[in-house]
Design an enzyme around this catalytic site. Structure first.
Site, PDB file in Angstrom:
ATOM      1  N   GLY A  24      -1.374  11.917   8.816  1.00  0.00           N
ATOM      2  CA  GLY A  24      -2.495  12.323   7.940  1.00  0.00           C
ATOM      3  C   GLY A  24      -1.954  12.212   6.285  1.00  0.00           C
ATOM      4  N   HIS A  25      -0.665  11.764   6.315  1.00  0.00           N
ATOM      5  CA  HIS A  25      -0.049  11.710   4.609  1.00  0.00           C
ATOM      6  C   HIS A  25       0.637  10.546   4.609  1.00  0.00           C
ATOM      7  CE1 HIS A  25       1.921  13.334   1.261  1.00  0.00           C
ATOM      8  NE2 HIS A  25       0.766  13.873   1.082  1.00  0.00           N
ATOM      9  N   PHE A  26       0.047   9.397   4.443  1.00  0.00           N
ATOM     10  CA  PHE A  26      -1.309   9.100   4.346  1.00  0.00           C
ATOM     11  C   PHE A  26      -1.405   7.728   5.516  1.00  0.00           C
ATOM     12  CE2 PHE A  26      -0.206  10.390   0.090  1.00  0.00           C
ATOM     13  CZ  PHE A  26      -1.336  11.420  -0.207  1.00  0.00           C
TER      14      PHE A  26
END
Length: 155
Positions: free
Chosen positions: A55-57
């Protein structure tokens, strides 16, 4: 651990005895240099399999800066633990990050990088330690900070 019992490198199996952190939050893979009560150098191999990259990124994986700070704090914890004689270790002793000063991020850390962190003990104040920290990738500084950690009180 006594100074003469410490053999380099210190691998992850020994680190697991010294730090309370576990997957996915253990952020030090190996200790490669140690001057007890003065400085430590550790590495963290950053792989695409790190859970935070999902999720990052998406499409542009970057290690969160707060995790680089946490990795440097864990290195400070190792410096303290490896500098303390084994018979003085307290079962369940925990140190908490209480302050971060002069934090700077100069480059991004991503999959395939090896985070090379050097932490110097700047000052001991009762149950607290102030560390001067620098993280590098390929010899270039990616982050630096002064980190204060304190021993947690028994509940």
């Amino acid at each position: 651990m006594s100074d003469d019992a410490i053999k380099m490198p210190v691998d992850v199996s020994c680190i697991l005895h010294l730090l309370p952190h576990r997957y996915p939050f253990l952020l030090v893979d190996r200790v490669i240099e140690l001057e007890p009560h003065a400085r430590i150098r550790v590495i963290k191999n950053v792989t695409y399999n790190e859970p935070f990259f999902q999720g990052h990124f998406p499409g542009r994986p970057v290690m969160p800066g707060v995790l680089v700070i946490e990795a440097m704090a864990q290195a400070g914890g190792l410096l303290t633990q490896l500098s303390t004689p084994k018979d003085e270790h307290k079962e369940g002793q925990l140190f908490y990050l209480v302050k971060v000063d002069n934090c700077r991020f100069s480059r991004m850390v991503g999959p395939g990088d090896q985070l090379d962190m050097e932490v110097k003990l700047k000052r001991l104040i009762r149950n607290m330690a102030l560390y001067e920290c620098c993280a590098r990738v390929d010899g270039k500084t990616v982050a630096s900070a002064e980190i204060l950690c304190a021993e947690g009180k028994e509940a």
